[in-house]
Structures are given as structure tokens and as C-alpha cells.
Design an enzyme around this catalytic site. Structure first.
Site, PDB file in Angstrom:
ATOM      1  N   SER A 134       1.075  34.170  -1.905  1.00  0.00           N
ATOM      2  CA  SER A 134       1.399  35.186  -1.390  1.00  0.00           C
ATOM      3  C   SER A 134       1.536  36.481  -2.157  1.00  0.00           C
ATOM      4  CB  SER A 134       2.890  34.306  -0.918  1.00  0.00           C
ATOM      5  OG  SER A 134       3.025  35.547   0.409  1.00  0.00           O
ATOM      6  N   ASP A 185      -6.036  32.479   7.064  1.00  0.00           N
ATOM      7  CA  ASP A 185      -4.684  33.234   6.364  1.00  0.00           C
ATOM      8  C   ASP A 185      -3.832  34.401   7.255  1.00  0.00           C
ATOM      9  OD1 ASP A 185      -1.898  33.652   4.980  1.00  0.00           O
ATOM     10  OD2 ASP A 185      -2.613  33.022   3.043  1.00  0.00           O
ATOM     11  N   HIS A 241      -0.770  29.509   6.106  1.00  0.00           N
ATOM     12  CA  HIS A 241      -0.712  30.158   4.203  1.00  0.00           C
ATOM     13  C   HIS A 241      -0.419  29.399   3.440  1.00  0.00           C
ATOM     14  CE1 HIS A 241       0.391  33.844   2.581  1.00  0.00           C
ATOM     15  NE2 HIS A 241       2.303  33.754   2.043  1.00  0.00           N
TER      16      HIS A 241
END
Length: 527
Positions: A247, A466, A496
Site C-alpha cells: 500500500s 484492489d 487490497h
């Protein structure tokens, strides 16, 4: 409500699956060494800990008090929101300059955690950043150890709390009561009075952050943390930096590669933040990503995505006018809290059943389940205490991002946001105006620089489903890193992040790269 942008992958999943993935180390460590004051530096990474060779980011020479410091590894203590990990986990504090332009000046302490490689054929240290910005690596890594057990044979697993986060001079901008009170502020204001309240709340939070952080507020950027990473490399005794970023951690990895291309070892970037997008572009990307995930969820339940989204939008509109009662004393489900509760289960396909149940309950007049999901996202426990990740996220991202969209600019772009996503667009559109409103420190850039000519291949992993960091960012990251550097691995999945999410194809490709240096073909697809 906490910003949706670049939220940490692991924290979101852990909050949703509140049954609790405990630390995988387990056991009592009373028979193990109480501290390890020397760093193992065998294998291919053992090098002196002097200053790095000159790079484009060399800057002032680092004093020996930094580069030659010995870390006092000892038993880890419990964190504010996490139990103490047992077993082989050890913690230490690294000294780093407060201001990287004055490396011989004032220092701050960075909290580190490590578990040494189990096997004899050690490669080096593998640093982890789980995202945010604002996520605690010290708390997260033990929970992630089971996922990376194969890597633990040949790597020392290492993570840290970046500057401004948790045990590393963590910033708390507000107390618990003030945070709960702010949850009633309308995040999609419809009237001039609501706009004034929204901006006044943002300005109040900015003042709280400035008071809490003090002079640290100007020194918590992603670039500062990338320089901290290279200091870690030297102190840990590694010639190259081996790194796994998720991320927001992908942006940090890209910035590190740009600053220190010749120090790049084996680097994996999973759930990739688009480095070519500015503040407005990120918000639009995320509106698109969450709407895409919501559509996939609705289709999985047999609903037409367009009609299902309309029904959810109508529910949110009703909550804007009249919040729902909940089983939590003195608390109602507002529109903003409901949207946050919808966001959380979209981070993982495992959360979809919880979303179905919560939406059904809300349609029947009970907001308790959506509120519980929102509390998981906002790190609120049963006693009303909130975590600090959202505070750290704000001080880091507002120092990084130069753009400060005005209310007028936001109003002009709202139709575009609403077209991208009728559910998430209005919230993410308004967020661009409020997030860094009246911030006391100027931002550093519109978009981060991640070009890394001459660096070793970097494995960039993208997931087509995602929601938080849409797939398109992976290809853009690879392009920005440069030809021969960025290598894209695609997973046609949901949630994610890709690694550890159920794809043997992804996991085996990443493991082969990290353990054997086997770089997959650029464009490889796992379905």
C-alpha cells in the site's frame, strides 16, 4: 472519518477479521537470550557499517555516532494497542537525525522489531512497511510472520514504526472524546453552515497536530523515512536493502529506490500507490477502485451493480437526514460512519458476508453492525479509545502533498467524482478540500519522484480487484521506476494486496524472487 487514501492493508484486514490473528511467534522466551547487542551480518550481506557510497541523495556525511551505533536488542514490550510478542521477536531503538539536513544535530528514536533468520543460508535483513502512512510495523510484523514463514528461513524479518508513528515519536492530535465528537461532522456538507463546520473541524485538527508534533511536524515526510531506511541498512550491516512494501509502503519503496538506486536489493511492492497521481488524482483513483470492488461484491450477491449502488446511496442520503440508532450507548450511525463501515469489508473478499449482514440490518433500522465495522476501521475499542494511525497518516501525507484544493475547486469537481462513484465519490471529493485544510507546514511535492535508473529489478505486484490502490497504479509505478527496473506481476483477484491472499501463483513468484533472485517475466499474470 479517517482518510481512505493509501490506508494500510494489514491493519484493515485485521480490524475486519476481529477474531484476531495473534502473533505467530508464541511461547515464552525466558530460556532465550535477554538481549542481543551485536548484529548478525553473515551470508551475502555482511559489510562494514560505515557511510554509504555517494548517491544522488548523499547529502552531508553521516557521523559515526549514527552509522556505527549498536542496537540493544531486547524483549519487546506491549504496545498501546497490541500485546507483547514473545518467541524470537526482539526490539530496539535506532537513533536517526530529526532533520536530515543536519545529521549531526538533534536525534529521534525509531522503534524496530526483528526476528533472526532461522536457517544458516542467510541473505540479509528484509524490511517491511505495511502501509498507511501511519501503520505500526512493530505491531504488524508478528501478525504477518505466518504469511512469510518461508522467507524467515533466509531473512532476518525487520520492521519499524516510521517517524511520527506509534513508538517512534507517535503523534496524537486529539483525545478520544474529541475524536468521537468529530464523527458527527458532516463529511459531505450540503449547506454553508455544514461547510463552515467541516472546515472548522479540519482547522482544529491541524492545530492539534501542530501542538502535538512540534518541530517534528516538518520532518515526517516519506523522503525522511526513506533516508531512515538507508541508515537502518547500514546499522543492520547490509550491503543492499531488501524490502517488502505494501500500500503506502510501495510509495516509500519507490522513493527509496530513487534516492539510493545502487542500494536496491530485492524489493517487492504490493498494492501499489500510483506515483503519477496527485492529490485529486489519488482521490479519483480510489473512488474508482472502491466502486469497482463494490460492483464486484454486488454481482457476487446476484444484484445489479447499478441498482445496488443506487440503493446504498439512498441509504446514505437517509442517514444524512436522520442517523440510525445503534446498540452502542449514546452513539448513532451517521452517514459518514456508515460509509466508513461499507469501506472496511471491501478490503478483503472475506469481509463481504459481514457487509451483507450490516447493510441488511441498516435497511431494517439498526445501525449497530455498520457502526462496529466503522469502529474497526477507525481503531476504536469497546471502551471508546481510538488508535493514532489516522493522526500519523495526516501529518505524513500533508507534509508530502503540496496540493491544497479549495472548497470552490472541490465543488467544481464534485460532479466528476459522483460520476466515477455515486457511493464513494462525494466523500472522496470533499476529502480533498478538508484533509490538509489550514495545515501549518507546506507540502513538498505534487507527486513523488520514484525514477530509479540503474537499480536492480523491482517486483511490482498489482491486483485487478484492489479497492484502495487500483490496479492501474502498478503499471504506472513500473513505468516510473524505469525500463529494466519495474517488473509487473498481475493477480486477477479481489481485495487490497495480492501476496498471502490465496494465490499460490503470486506467493510462489514472490518467494522465488526474494529467496532465489528469480525475476518473473514482466507482465506475468496469475488468475
Amino acid at each position: 472519518m479517517a482518510r481512505l487514501l493509501r490506508w494500510t492493508a494489514l491493519a484493515a484486514a485485521a480490524a475486519m477479521l476481529a477474531a484476531g490473528c495473534g502473533g505467530s511467534s508464541g511461547g515464552d522466551d525466558k530460556d532465550r537470550d535477554k538481549s542481543d547487542k551485536s548484529d548478525r551480518s553473515g551470508g551475502s550481506s555482511g559489510t562494514p557499517t560505515g557511510s554509504a557510497a555517494p548517491t544522488r541523495a548523499a547529502g552531508p556525511a553521516l557521523p559515526a555516532s549514527l552509522t556505527s551505533q549498536k542496537l540493544d536488542w531486547g524483549r519487546c514490550e506491549a504496545g498501546a494497542d497490541s500485546p507483547a510478542p514473545g518467541g524470537d521477536w526482539r526490539c530496539a531503538t535506532l537513533k536517526a537525525p530529526l532533520d536530515w539536513t543536519k545529521p549531526d544535530g538533534e536525534t529521534i528514536g525509531l522503534a524496530l522489531i526483528r526476528s533472526k533468520a532461522r536457517g544458516d543460508d542467510r541473505i540479509g535483513s528484509l524490511l517491511f512497511n505495511f502501509g498507511g502512512p501511519g501503520g505500526s510495523g512493530v505491531s504488524a510484523l508478528p501478525n504477518f510472520a505466518g504469511t512469510v514463514s518461508a522467507l524467515a528461513e533466509r531473512y532476518d524479518l525487520v520492521s519499524w514504526d516510521p517517524r511520527g508513528v506509534a513508538a517512534s515519536e507517535g503523534v496524537r492530535c486529539r483525545g478520544d472524546k474529541a475524536i468521537q465528537k468529530a464523527e458527527s461532522v458532516d463529511a459531505t456538507p450540503d449547506t454553508p453552515a455544514e461547510e463552515r463546520a467541516y472546515l472548522a473541524d479540519a482547522a482544529d485538527l491541524a492545530r492539534g497536530c501542530q501542538k502535538a508534533a512540534g518541530k517534528l511536524l516538518a520532518h515526517v515526510s516519506t523522503t525522511d523515512t526513506a533516508r531512515d531506511m538507508d541508515l537502518m541498512r547500514q546499522v543492520l550491516g547490509d550491503e543492499k536493502t531488501h524490502y517488502f512494501g505494501m500500500s503506502y509502503g510501495t510509495e516509500l519503496g519507490g522513493v527509496y529506490a530513487h534516492l539510493f538506486p545502487e542500494r536496491v536489493g530485492r524489493v517487492v511492492l504490493d498494492a501499489v500507490v500510483d506515483p503519477a497521481a496527485d492529490t485529486l488524482g489519488h482521490a479519483e483513483n480510489q473512488a474508482r477502485g472502491f466502486q469497482r470492488a463494490l460492483d464486484d461484491y454486488l454481482e457476487s450477491t446476484g444484484q445489479d451493480p447499478r441498482q445496488g449502488s443506487r440503493r446504498i446511496s439512498e441509504l446514505l442520503d437517509r442517514l444524512d437526514a436522520k442517523p440510525l440508532p445503534t446498540s452502542s450507548p449514546g452513539r448513532s450511525l451517521t452517514q459518514s460512519l456508515a460509509l466508513t463501515g461499507i469501506v472496511l469489508p471491501l478490503y478483503s473478499e472475506d469481509g463481504w458476508p459481514a457487509l451483507t449482514s450490516a447493510l441488511k440490518a441498516a435497511e431494517e433500522g439498526d445501525g449497530s453492525e455498520l457502526l462496529a465495522l466503522a469502529d474497526g476501521y477507525n481503531e476504536r475499542d469497546d471502551e471508546g479509545h481510538y488508535g493514532t494511525s489516522a493522526h500519523s497518516q495526516r501529518v505524513i501525507s500533508c507534509l508530502d502533498d503540496r496540493q491544497r484544493p479549495t472548497v470552490e475547486e472541490t465543488r467544481r469537481r464534485l460532479p466528476r467524482f459522483e460520476k466515477i462513484s455515486p457511493v464513494f465519490g462525494p466523500f472522496l471529493g470533499w476529502d480533498t478540500a478538508g484533509w490538509c485544510h489550514d495545515w501549518p507546514v507546506a507540502g513538498q511535492h505534487d507527486t513523488p519522484e520514484v525514477s530509479a535508473p540503474g537499480a536492480a529489478p523491482v517486483l511490482v505486484v498489482g491486483n485487478t480487484g484492489d479497492p484502495a490502490t487500483p490496479y492501474e497504479g502498478a503499471r504506472r509505478m513500473a513505468d516510473e521506476l524505469g525500463k529494466g527496473v519495474g517488473v509487473v506481476l498481475t493477480w486477477k483477484g479481489e481485495g487490497h494486496g495480492a501476496y498471502g491472499s490465496g494465490s499460490d501463483c503470486v506467493d510462489s513468484a514472490v518467494d522465488a524472487y526474494l529467496l532465489k533472485g528469480a525475476v518473473p517475466k514482466d507482465g506475468k499474470v496469475c488468475s
